[in-house]
Design a protein around this motif. Structure first.
Motif, PDB file in Angstrom:
ATOM      1  N   LEU A  61       0.990  -0.952   0.110  1.00  0.00           N
ATOM      2  CA  LEU A  61      -0.183  -0.139  -0.006  1.00  0.00           C
ATOM      3  C   LEU A  61       0.969   1.350   0.311  1.00  0.00           C
ATOM      4  O   LEU A  61       2.034   1.193   0.756  1.00  0.00           O
ATOM      5  CB  LEU A  61      -1.025   0.442   0.922  1.00  0.00           C
ATOM      6  CG  LEU A  61      -2.607  -1.042   1.122  1.00  0.00           C
ATOM      7  CD1 LEU A  61      -2.392  -0.886   2.418  1.00  0.00           C
ATOM      8  CD2 LEU A  61      -2.850  -0.752   0.101  1.00  0.00           C
ATOM      9  N   GLU A  62      -0.160   1.756  -0.960  1.00  0.00           N
ATOM     10  CA  GLU A  62       1.690   3.341  -0.782  1.00  0.00           C
ATOM     11  C   GLU A  62       0.411   4.753  -0.519  1.00  0.00           C
ATOM     12  O   GLU A  62      -1.129   5.499  -1.441  1.00  0.00           O
ATOM     13  CB  GLU A  62       2.119   3.763  -2.647  1.00  0.00           C
ATOM     14  CG  GLU A  62       2.904   4.855  -2.253  1.00  0.00           C
ATOM     15  CD  GLU A  62       3.884   4.549  -1.408  1.00  0.00           C
ATOM     16  OE1 GLU A  62       4.384   5.823  -1.183  1.00  0.00           O
ATOM     17  OE2 GLU A  62       4.138   3.804  -0.830  1.00  0.00           O
ATOM     18  N   PRO A  63       0.341   5.328   0.668  1.00  0.00           N
ATOM     19  CA  PRO A  63       1.723   4.730   1.524  1.00  0.00           C
ATOM     20  C   PRO A  63       1.145   3.940   2.550  1.00  0.00           C
ATOM     21  O   PRO A  63      -0.599   3.472   2.813  1.00  0.00           O
ATOM     22  CB  PRO A  63       1.035   6.301   2.653  1.00  0.00           C
ATOM     23  CG  PRO A  63      -0.458   6.651   2.246  1.00  0.00           C
ATOM     24  CD  PRO A  63      -0.977   6.529   0.466  1.00  0.00           C
ATOM     25  N   ARG A  64       2.112   3.400   2.940  1.00  0.00           N
ATOM     26  CA  ARG A  64       1.817   2.224   4.270  1.00  0.00           C
ATOM     27  C   ARG A  64       0.712   2.530   5.595  1.00  0.00           C
ATOM     28  O   ARG A  64       1.230   3.569   5.988  1.00  0.00           O
ATOM     29  CB  ARG A  64       2.770   1.627   4.294  1.00  0.00           C
ATOM     30  CG  ARG A  64       3.416   0.378   2.719  1.00  0.00           C
ATOM     31  CD  ARG A  64       4.573  -0.718   3.637  1.00  0.00           C
ATOM     32  NE  ARG A  64       5.454   0.187   4.126  1.00  0.00           N
ATOM     33  CZ  ARG A  64       6.613   0.582   3.339  1.00  0.00           C
ATOM     34  NH1 ARG A  64       6.883  -0.073   2.079  1.00  0.00           N
ATOM     35  NH2 ARG A  64       7.784   0.951   3.760  1.00  0.00           N
ATOM     36  N   PRO A  65       0.447   1.858   6.058  1.00  0.00           N
ATOM     37  CA  PRO A  65      -0.369   1.973   7.170  1.00  0.00           C
ATOM     38  C   PRO A  65       0.920   1.800   8.558  1.00  0.00           C
ATOM     39  O   PRO A  65       2.070   2.160   8.327  1.00  0.00           O
ATOM     40  CB  PRO A  65      -1.004   0.743   7.818  1.00  0.00           C
ATOM     41  CG  PRO A  65      -1.670   0.612   5.686  1.00  0.00           C
ATOM     42  CD  PRO A  65      -0.045   0.591   5.693  1.00  0.00           C
ATOM     43  N   ILE A 262      -9.004   0.519   6.512  1.00  0.00           N
ATOM     44  CA  ILE A 262      -8.100   1.247   6.859  1.00  0.00           C
ATOM     45  C   ILE A 262      -8.933   2.689   6.875  1.00  0.00           C
ATOM     46  O   ILE A 262      -9.108   3.556   6.943  1.00  0.00           O
ATOM     47  CB  ILE A 262      -7.547   1.796   4.714  1.00  0.00           C
ATOM     48  CG1 ILE A 262      -7.176   0.071   4.122  1.00  0.00           C
ATOM     49  CG2 ILE A 262      -6.129   2.202   5.004  1.00  0.00           C
ATOM     50  CD1 ILE A 262      -5.995  -0.301   4.881  1.00  0.00           C
ATOM     51  N   LEU A 263      -8.131   2.953   8.555  1.00  0.00           N
ATOM     52  CA  LEU A 263      -8.820   4.186   8.989  1.00  0.00           C
ATOM     53  C   LEU A 263      -7.597   5.208   9.113  1.00  0.00           C
ATOM     54  O   LEU A 263      -6.217   5.171   9.277  1.00  0.00           O
ATOM     55  CB  LEU A 263      -8.955   3.773  10.077  1.00  0.00           C
ATOM     56  CG  LEU A 263     -10.180   2.866  11.023  1.00  0.00           C
ATOM     57  CD1 LEU A 263     -10.319   2.067  12.211  1.00  0.00           C
ATOM     58  CD2 LEU A 263     -11.790   3.192  10.002  1.00  0.00           C
ATOM     59  N   LEU A 264      -8.469   6.386   8.701  1.00  0.00           N
ATOM     60  CA  LEU A 264      -7.197   7.316   8.756  1.00  0.00           C
ATOM     61  C   LEU A 264      -7.018   8.894   9.713  1.00  0.00           C
ATOM     62  O   LEU A 264      -8.425   9.081   9.338  1.00  0.00           O
ATOM     63  CB  LEU A 264      -7.148   8.297   7.268  1.00  0.00           C
ATOM     64  CG  LEU A 264      -6.593   9.291   6.409  1.00  0.00           C
ATOM     65  CD1 LEU A 264      -5.081   9.620   7.093  1.00  0.00           C
ATOM     66  CD2 LEU A 264      -6.790  10.193   5.694  1.00  0.00           C
ATOM     67  N   TRP A 265      -6.343   9.298   9.948  1.00  0.00           N
ATOM     68  CA  TRP A 265      -7.466  10.000  11.694  1.00  0.00           C
ATOM     69  C   TRP A 265      -6.059  10.974  10.981  1.00  0.00           C
ATOM     70  O   TRP A 265      -4.689  10.720  10.546  1.00  0.00           O
ATOM     71  CB  TRP A 265      -6.055   9.626  12.910  1.00  0.00           C
ATOM     72  CG  TRP A 265      -6.360  10.768  13.660  1.00  0.00           C
ATOM     73  CD1 TRP A 265      -4.929  11.849  14.013  1.00  0.00           C
ATOM     74  CD2 TRP A 265      -7.077  11.089  14.084  1.00  0.00           C
ATOM     75  NE1 TRP A 265      -5.721  12.365  14.461  1.00  0.00           N
ATOM     76  CE2 TRP A 265      -6.704  12.663  14.730  1.00  0.00           C
ATOM     77  CE3 TRP A 265      -8.907  10.612  14.284  1.00  0.00           C
ATOM     78  CZ2 TRP A 265      -8.131  12.982  15.482  1.00  0.00           C
ATOM     79  CZ3 TRP A 265      -9.060  11.962  14.835  1.00  0.00           C
ATOM     80  CH2 TRP A 265      -9.284  12.776  15.834  1.00  0.00           C
TER      81      TRP A 265
END
Length: 292
Positions: A61-65, A262-265
């Protein structure tokens, strides 16, 4: 500070510096049901190969977690060799990872195999803990019940969680656990009662800093309002429960590919949930004007 937490801070700093936002990315995997004795799950599913595909997907994944949360049912029959293989495979992730037990898991084996990571409590029955070194605080709950598959939040666990949430009431928090504390309409799974669900929901409602509750166990992607926040269920890396909402249908599963939450904060958005579908769907294509 335990080695795992030092690593976590380094990855978080890398993400913020490299991708230009003050935040973090959390991925969730669940219900790996790892079986390392050479036999396939249900005679059909290669659980080792399935986990390997998930690890490779996350690393690409890009960006990686920054963080991967593995929310229980890590092994299928809880043998030490399964946890040792699991630990070695998770070590190939290019990001920090944290694990919790599910109803298929053995706490003593997990505590022993993952001891060097430093986040499990050294004693006591339950494998719950907090992860403090990120923009979002993460609280791991052990919802495993004795001698049955359903989940449980007993008074002791509720008191522990209430105390932990009370420590930092203004900090955004994700709670991760194995059993979802609500019914989903999948009848054969809803029969596995979650003891203490009402008290747990009332507790969560008293702590509005909880941005999300993430769980597994149901082998499907599901979400629901719960306790003033959102509770969600992650699909399985191995196989999915059949989507059939008739109340009296028997249990069955399908070999649908997993979908990885995928949780983005970010400070400017709060917590935003995405899903990454496992599989090869070809290259990205630029948008071009369609012919008239």
């Amino acid at each position: 500070m335990p080695a795992r937490r030092v690593c976590a801070f380094v990855f978080s700093s890398f993400t913020m510096a490299t991708y230009g936002y003050n935040g973090m990315i959390i991925a969730q995997i669940s219900d790996l049901h790892l079986r390392t004795d050479g036999h396939k799950l249900k005679g059909i599913v290669d659980s080792v190969g399935a986990l390997d595909a998930v690890v490779r997907h996350l690393n690409a994944l890009e960006p990686r977690p920054d963080v991967v949360l593995a929310t229980g049912d890590l092994a299928n029959k809880a043998h030490v060799q399964d946890y040792e293989t699991l630990e070695a495979m998770l070590r190939t992730l290019s990001m920090a990872f944290y694990v919790i037990p599910g109803n298929h898991d053995d706490r003593a084996m997990m505590r022993d195999v993952f001891a060097k990571d430093g986040y499990f409590p050294p004693d006591g029955k339950f494998l719950h803990y907090t992860v403090e070194d990120w923009p979002v605080r993460m609280i791991a709950l052990d919802t495993k019940a004795d001698r049955r598959d359903g989940g449980e939040m007993c008074p002791e666990r509720l008191a522990w969680l209430d105390a932990r949430l009370g420590e930092q009431p203004d900090r955004p928090t994700v709670v991760f656990m194995h059993h979802p504390p609500f019914k989903t309409g999948i009848g054969f799974m809803d029969k596995q009662h979650f003891d203490g669900a009402e008290d747990f929901e009332a507790l969560i409602r008293r702590h509005p800093q909880v941005e999300r509750i993430v769980a597994g166990h149901l082998h499907r992607t599901i979400s629901k309002r719960f306790g003033g926040t959102v509770a969600s269920v992650c699909s399985s890396s191995a196989f999915q429960m059949a989507l059939d909402l008739r109340p009296d249908v028997g249990s069955s599963f399908v070999k649908e590919p997993p979908t990885i939450p995928i949780l983005l904060w970010r400070d400017d958005t709060g917590l935003v949930a995405h899903h990454s579908q496992l599989g090869d769907f070809g290259p990205r294509h630029p948008f071009v004007r369609d012919p008239l």
